[in-house]
Design an enzyme around this catalytic site. Structure first.
Site, PDB file in Angstrom:
ATOM      1  N   LEU A  99     -18.368  11.326 -33.229  1.00  0.00           N
ATOM      2  CA  LEU A  99     -18.928  11.951 -32.025  1.00  0.00           C
ATOM      3  C   LEU A  99     -20.016  12.969 -32.336  1.00  0.00           C
ATOM      4  O   LEU A  99     -19.945  13.706 -33.317  1.00  0.00           O
ATOM      5  CB  LEU A  99     -17.795  12.619 -31.238  1.00  0.00           C
ATOM      6  CG  LEU A  99     -16.684  11.663 -30.783  1.00  0.00           C
ATOM      7  CD1 LEU A  99     -15.594  12.436 -30.047  1.00  0.00           C
ATOM      8  CD2 LEU A  99     -17.223  10.533 -29.909  1.00  0.00           C
ATOM      9  N   HIS A 100     -21.017  12.981 -31.468  1.00  0.00           N
ATOM     10  CA  HIS A 100     -22.133  13.921 -31.605  1.00  0.00           C
ATOM     11  C   HIS A 100     -22.471  14.488 -30.218  1.00  0.00           C
ATOM     12  O   HIS A 100     -21.810  14.151 -29.222  1.00  0.00           O
ATOM     13  CB  HIS A 100     -23.338  13.236 -32.268  1.00  0.00           C
ATOM     14  CG  HIS A 100     -23.715  11.932 -31.620  1.00  0.00           C
ATOM     15  ND1 HIS A 100     -24.203  11.854 -30.336  1.00  0.00           N
ATOM     16  CD2 HIS A 100     -23.641  10.652 -32.071  1.00  0.00           C
ATOM     17  CE1 HIS A 100     -24.445  10.590 -30.031  1.00  0.00           C
ATOM     18  NE2 HIS A 100     -24.100   9.828 -31.062  1.00  0.00           N
ATOM     19  N   GLY A 103     -24.696  13.784 -28.136  1.00  0.00           N
ATOM     20  CA  GLY A 103     -24.969  12.771 -27.106  1.00  0.00           C
ATOM     21  C   GLY A 103     -23.682  12.362 -26.411  1.00  0.00           C
ATOM     22  O   GLY A 103     -23.592  12.360 -25.174  1.00  0.00           O
ATOM     23  N   HIS A 104     -22.662  12.035 -27.209  1.00  0.00           N
ATOM     24  CA  HIS A 104     -21.368  11.667 -26.630  1.00  0.00           C
ATOM     25  C   HIS A 104     -20.823  12.812 -25.766  1.00  0.00           C
ATOM     26  O   HIS A 104     -20.317  12.596 -24.673  1.00  0.00           O
ATOM     27  CB  HIS A 104     -20.344  11.395 -27.744  1.00  0.00           C
ATOM     28  CG  HIS A 104     -20.659  10.208 -28.606  1.00  0.00           C
ATOM     29  ND1 HIS A 104     -20.857  10.304 -29.959  1.00  0.00           N
ATOM     30  CD2 HIS A 104     -20.794   8.897 -28.304  1.00  0.00           C
ATOM     31  CE1 HIS A 104     -21.083   9.104 -30.464  1.00  0.00           C
ATOM     32  NE2 HIS A 104     -21.063   8.231 -29.486  1.00  0.00           N
ATOM     33  N   LYS A 147     -29.627   6.314 -23.865  1.00  0.00           N
ATOM     34  CA  LYS A 147     -30.049   6.018 -25.236  1.00  0.00           C
ATOM     35  C   LYS A 147     -29.969   4.506 -25.485  1.00  0.00           C
ATOM     36  O   LYS A 147     -30.797   3.925 -26.159  1.00  0.00           O
ATOM     37  CB  LYS A 147     -29.156   6.794 -26.207  1.00  0.00           C
ATOM     38  CG  LYS A 147     -29.015   6.245 -27.599  1.00  0.00           C
ATOM     39  CD  LYS A 147     -30.065   6.806 -28.498  1.00  0.00           C
ATOM     40  CE  LYS A 147     -30.131   6.209 -29.868  1.00  0.00           C
ATOM     41  NZ  LYS A 147     -28.941   5.656 -30.433  1.00  0.00           N
ATOM     42  N   SER A 151     -27.369   9.998 -32.927  1.00  0.00           N
ATOM     43  CA  SER A 151     -26.765   8.680 -33.078  1.00  0.00           C
ATOM     44  C   SER A 151     -25.759   8.779 -34.213  1.00  0.00           C
ATOM     45  O   SER A 151     -25.981   9.512 -35.188  1.00  0.00           O
ATOM     46  CB  SER A 151     -27.853   7.664 -33.441  1.00  0.00           C
ATOM     47  OG  SER A 151     -27.275   6.514 -34.033  1.00  0.00           O
ATOM     48  N   ARG A 176     -25.262   6.670 -36.332  1.00  0.00           N
ATOM     49  CA  ARG A 176     -25.908   6.108 -37.534  1.00  0.00           C
ATOM     50  C   ARG A 176     -26.830   7.116 -38.227  1.00  0.00           C
ATOM     51  O   ARG A 176     -27.223   6.883 -39.368  1.00  0.00           O
ATOM     52  CB  ARG A 176     -26.677   4.835 -37.185  1.00  0.00           C
ATOM     53  CG  ARG A 176     -25.762   3.656 -36.889  1.00  0.00           C
ATOM     54  CD  ARG A 176     -26.523   2.341 -36.817  1.00  0.00           C
ATOM     55  NE  ARG A 176     -25.624   1.209 -36.807  1.00  0.00           N
ATOM     56  CZ  ARG A 176     -25.218   0.566 -35.705  1.00  0.00           C
ATOM     57  NH1 ARG A 176     -25.640   0.943 -34.521  1.00  0.00           N
ATOM     58  NH2 ARG A 176     -24.381  -0.461 -35.785  1.00  0.00           N
TER      59      ARG A 176
HETATM   60  P1  AMP Z   1     -21.624   4.651 -29.263  1.00  0.00           P
HETATM   61  O1  AMP Z   1     -20.515   5.483 -29.802  1.00  0.00           O
HETATM   62  O2  AMP Z   1     -22.846   4.646 -30.105  1.00  0.00           O
HETATM   63  O3  AMP Z   1     -21.156   3.270 -28.862  1.00  0.00           O
HETATM   64  O4  AMP Z   1     -22.085   5.349 -27.909  1.00  0.00           O
HETATM   65  C1  AMP Z   1     -21.181   5.650 -26.881  1.00  0.00           C
HETATM   66  C2  AMP Z   1     -21.943   6.131 -25.679  1.00  0.00           C
HETATM   67  O5  AMP Z   1     -22.711   7.274 -26.020  1.00  0.00           O
HETATM   68  C3  AMP Z   1     -22.935   5.078 -25.125  1.00  0.00           C
HETATM   69  O6  AMP Z   1     -22.902   5.114 -23.706  1.00  0.00           O
HETATM   70  C4  AMP Z   1     -24.257   5.583 -25.656  1.00  0.00           C
HETATM   71  O7  AMP Z   1     -25.356   5.194 -24.862  1.00  0.00           O
HETATM   72  C5  AMP Z   1     -24.052   7.090 -25.594  1.00  0.00           C
HETATM   73  N1  AMP Z   1     -24.973   7.791 -26.499  1.00  0.00           N
HETATM   74  C6  AMP Z   1     -25.206   7.539 -27.804  1.00  0.00           C
HETATM   75  N2  AMP Z   1     -26.150   8.364 -28.286  1.00  0.00           N
HETATM   76  C7  AMP Z   1     -26.524   9.161 -27.263  1.00  0.00           C
HETATM   77  C8  AMP Z   1     -27.464  10.238 -27.116  1.00  0.00           C
HETATM   78  N3  AMP Z   1     -28.216  10.658 -28.138  1.00  0.00           N
HETATM   79  N4  AMP Z   1     -27.592  10.827 -25.919  1.00  0.00           N
HETATM   80  C9  AMP Z   1     -26.823  10.431 -24.860  1.00  0.00           C
HETATM   81  N5  AMP Z   1     -25.922   9.425 -24.921  1.00  0.00           N
HETATM   82  C10 AMP Z   1     -25.769   8.806 -26.107  1.00  0.00           C
END
Ligand code: AMP
Length: 277
Positions: free
Chosen positions: A30-31, A33-34, A146, A182, A184
């Site tokens: 988690l970051h 964004g999450h 994103k 991200s 990644r």
């Molecule tokens: P993930 O864990 O990469 O599958 O992402 C989970 C959710 O977090 C998805 O809805 C992504 O679009 C959102 N997400 C990922 N990176 C960001 C970010 N930098 N800003 C806002 N939402 C994000």
């Protein structure tokens, strides 16, 4: 905060949550964004639940499923601090043991942009999201801009299934250099992350040209390519300027909403970013 590992536990928690339930699906690591999505869910709903599941079906053989960053203890600690109600952490077996529950959502949108390089990707994403929706049974779900194409496809899937779930989108959260957060990014050093922000700066170059009245998308793409090529470690996967509904490329920018999106390999790491104009 309840930590739920099985579908049974999750269903039972859901039964006790009387009111609106906001759901944020994630793959963990988690970051910021999450966490911005978590805050949106908390603001809009009585209860908030986050899932952490690295979904194998959205990775191809050659992709980074086995090395995808995983830091469960840290994630749980972060979510506890956010004071959310529950986190759902199912195993692969829990999600995929019943073949009869498999779900396939077909849409032409899945074969464009990201789908060209990653033809398996949206098949896996829609499959897992559908399953998670059925288990969690949320009233609201929050997805990030994103992953713009993912957001558009999930929105369409909800509509197609005549589901009553309300989808809320969250803005892309970036670090101070503009690089979109991200999971990644963990593959990159601090210095590399600074260099990677050139992707966002190159997108902003397109935005400035658009603001200045430029409408020729080929010219805009050429400027982007030049900017990306100035960093030797970058390899462009695609730059797209597309209609936000059909995701078809457009040659002349008009007043309708346009999605400008890109994927760039930085060494082995595939980074995506976009903006809506
Ligand atoms: P993930 O864990 O990469 O599958 O992402 C989970 C959710 O977090 C998805 O809805 C992504 O679009 C959102 N997400 C990922 N990176 C960001 C970010 N930098 N800003 C806002 N939402 C994000």
């Amino acid at each position: 905060m309840k930590i739920l590992y099985s579908i049974e536990e999750c269903i039972s928690w859901r039964k006790s949550a009387l009111g609106s339930v906001g759901f944020v699906p994630t793959m963990g690591a988690l970051h910021q964004g999450h966490l911005s999505l978590v805050k949106i869910a908390k603001k809009n709903c009585d209860y908030t639940i986050v899932s952490i599941f690295i979904n194998p079906t959205q990775f191809s053989e050659s992709e980074d499923f086995s090395s995808y960053p995983s830091m469960l203890d840290k994630d749980i600690k972060i979510l506890k601090e956010e004071l959310i109600d529950a986190v759902f952490i199912p195993s692969e077996n829990e999600i995929y043991n019943k073949k009869s529950d498999d779900y396939f959502y077909e849409t032409p949108l899945s074969n464009k942009l990201e789908g060209i390089t990653r033809p398996h990707f949206f098949k896996g994403v829609t499959m897992v999201v559908y399953k998670l929706f059925n288990i969690v049974n949320p009233t609201h779900v929050v997805f990030g801009e994103k992953d713009a194409q993912q957001l558009i496809i999930i929105k369409q899937m909800i509509k197609h299934n005549k589901s009553s779930i309300t989808l809320i989108s969250g803005k892309t959260i970036r670090n101070k250099h503009g690089l979109a957060h991200s999971s990644r990014n963990a593959y990159l050093s601090v210095k590399e992350q600074k260099e990677a922000s050139k992707i966002f700066q190159s997108l902003m170059l397109i935005k400035r040209l658009l603001d200045g009245g430029e409408q020729n998308s080929q010219l805009l793409k050429n400027e982007f390519v030049k900017s990306i090529e100035s960093i030797a470690a970058f390899k462009l996967d695609y730059i797209s300027i597309a209609d936000i509904e059909t995701l078809d490329e457009i040659s002349k920018i008009h007043k309708k909403k346009t999605l400008v999106s890109t994927a760039v390999f930085f060494k082995e790491v595939r980074l995506i970013d976009n903006f809506i104009y």
